[in-house]
Design an enzyme around this catalytic site. Structure first.
Site, PDB file in Angstrom:
ATOM      1  N   SER A   1     -59.443  49.412  50.319  1.00 24.34           N
ATOM      2  CA  SER A   1     -60.872  49.056  50.528  1.00 24.34           C
ATOM      3  C   SER A   1     -61.766  49.227  49.126  1.00 24.34           C
ATOM      4  CB  SER A   1     -61.335  50.549  51.286  1.00 24.34           C
ATOM      5  OG  SER A   1     -62.594  50.218  51.769  1.00 24.34           O
TER       6      SER A   1
ATOM      7  N   HIS B   1     -58.473  49.695  59.492  1.00 28.73           N
ATOM      8  CA  HIS B   1     -58.946  49.800  58.110  1.00 28.73           C
ATOM      9  C   HIS B   1     -57.999  51.176  57.736  1.00 28.73           C
ATOM     10  CE1 HIS B   1     -61.187  48.861  54.486  1.00 28.73           C
ATOM     11  NE2 HIS B   1     -61.472  50.072  54.347  1.00 28.73           N
TER      12      HIS B   1
END
Length: 421
Positions: free
Chosen positions: A254, A397
């Protein structure tokens, strides 16, 4: 500040049919319009120009090494993970001739069964070193960390015992060690805690006066600070017996995937770079206007970047580069990009297409990158590529054990030898 207190802002497109037509510039095209033809020309001329453009237009200035560094061994356990590894906690002390000082802690695991120095996976964590490992006794990070359990935009909290070991699977230290590699991590909060209010207490205070750090416009950002911290960690690893400092893979997820890419671009000592779901400002193409956009990203996290990046909000077509230029800066070193099928926020297709476009630079060095010629996403949960690698994992994610299997398999192609383990 609560998320609900801020109005919705920025484009958040998740429909491929809404992706606008776009044309990618070539990283090999020089200012005079001619094309780079050789590896020598790229490495000695064009690469530095591309790197400088990213500094000026996006990530900002990165400080040099401090005037003085000292590495303090805080603890050592030669029988970590049931005898699998030796664990060290090392405090990295940075000092300037001005008297300014800053320190941060590096957690290092090295496999005991190796016969030769170990390659190491190095990454930043957001919750503290103590949260990355199931082992007890690790020092709790000294600065506030991100509190993901609230709905506040810039929520931080003092870390405590309740967060010990909560990211163990995410970091997979045991699995890395069992494959014969070392692992190291340090916490972003001790370098630049994730808040727009952190400039004055960050590593930038080593180099800049307080009035500049508190100015509304800045030529530097959190990503630059975090990348600087990774390079200082590498400085430390170079002094640890049992570490193969010429084979350190920098990795991140990320926002820290963005950071790993920038660190790898700026510091050629990193021998391999791994980006996991880094999205906008990382591996994905800005011109696709898919998922998180520049406008959306900067509305929430403008302090990650130089203020200059703001001029491209809703003007992606005006960028003098796209993120495949950043990936090209890693060449000819091994580069791996990973996505997740349900992580539309990070634009998996944009990450894949960016890596495919960066192949133009890798081919200068003899890489074929044939798997990326079609421009079509590979099947889910299948790793492709050689000099550059890619997979799109089923799920959301995150960093999972299946991601780590692909990362470790990729490293094995370049670094595993029968005599080393």
């Amino acid at each position: 500040m609560q998320i609900s207190d801020r109005p919705y802002h920025g484009v958040y497109n998740t429909r491929e049919t809404a992706v606008p037509p776009f044309e990618l510039p070539s990283p090999l095209r020089k200012k005079d319009g001619s094309m780079v033809q050789t590896p020598f020309e790229w490495m000695n001329f064009r690469r530095s120009a591309v790197l400088q453009t990213f500094r000026e237009e996006m990530y900002g200035w990165m400080p040099p090494r401090p005037d003085r560094m000292r590495f303090e061994l805080l603890s050592e356990n030669p029988a970590a993970f049931d005898g699998l590894a030796t664990r060290r906690e090392i405090r990295i002390h940075c000092a300037m001739n001005s008297g300014a000082e800053k320190s941060f802690d590096l957690l290092v695991y090295l496999p005991n069964r190796r016969k030769t120095p170990a390659p190491v996976f190095l990454g930043l964590n957001g919750r503290g070193n103590h949260a990355a490992t199931p082992e007890m006794g690790i020092r709790i990070t000294r600065e506030p960390v991100v509190n993901w359990s609230t709905h506040e935009v810039f929520a931080t909290e003092p870390p405590d015992e309740s967060t010990r070991g909560i990211q163990s699977d995410f970091w997979n230290f045991r699995g890395i060690l069992e494959r014969g590699y070392g692992a190291a991590t340090l916490c972003i909060s001790e370098i630049f805690y994730d808040s727009p209010d952190a400039f004055a207490s960050s590593i930038y205070r080593l180099f800049l006066p307080e009035e500049e750090l508190r100015a509304p416009e800045h030529k530097y950002g959190a990503i630059g600070a975090w990348a600087w911290g990774l390079s200082r960690a590498l400085d430390c690893l170079e002094h640890i017996p049992g570490v193969d400092a010429g084979r350190v893979a920098v990795h991140g997820h990320s926002r820290l995937g963005k950071t790993a890419l920038w660190a790898g671009a700026c510091d050629p000592r990193f021998a391999m770079v791994i980006s996991n779901e880094s999205g906008c400002g990382g591996a994905s193409l800005s011109r696709r206007i898919f998922g998180e956009t520049i406008d959306y990203l900067l509305f929430w996290r403008d302090y990650w970047f130089s203020s200059a990046f703001g001029r491209y909000r809703n003007r992606e077509e005006m960028l003098p580069f796209d993120q495949h230029f950043l990936l090209g800066l890693i060449a000819p070193r091994p580069l791996y990009v990973a996505s997740a099928a349900d992580d539309l926020h990070s634009d998996p297709k944009g990450e894949y297409l960016s890596l495919a476009a960066a192949a133009e630079v890798y081919r200068l060095f003899g890489a074929e990158c044939a798997e990326f010629r079609s421009g079509e996403l590979p099947p889910v949960d299948v790793s492709i590529g050689r000099e550059t690698g890619y997979h799109i994992r089923s799920g959301e994610h995150d960093v999972t054990l299946s991601d780590w299997k692909f990362f470790l398999d990729f490293a094995d192609r370049f670094w595993k030898t029968e005599s080393s383990i």
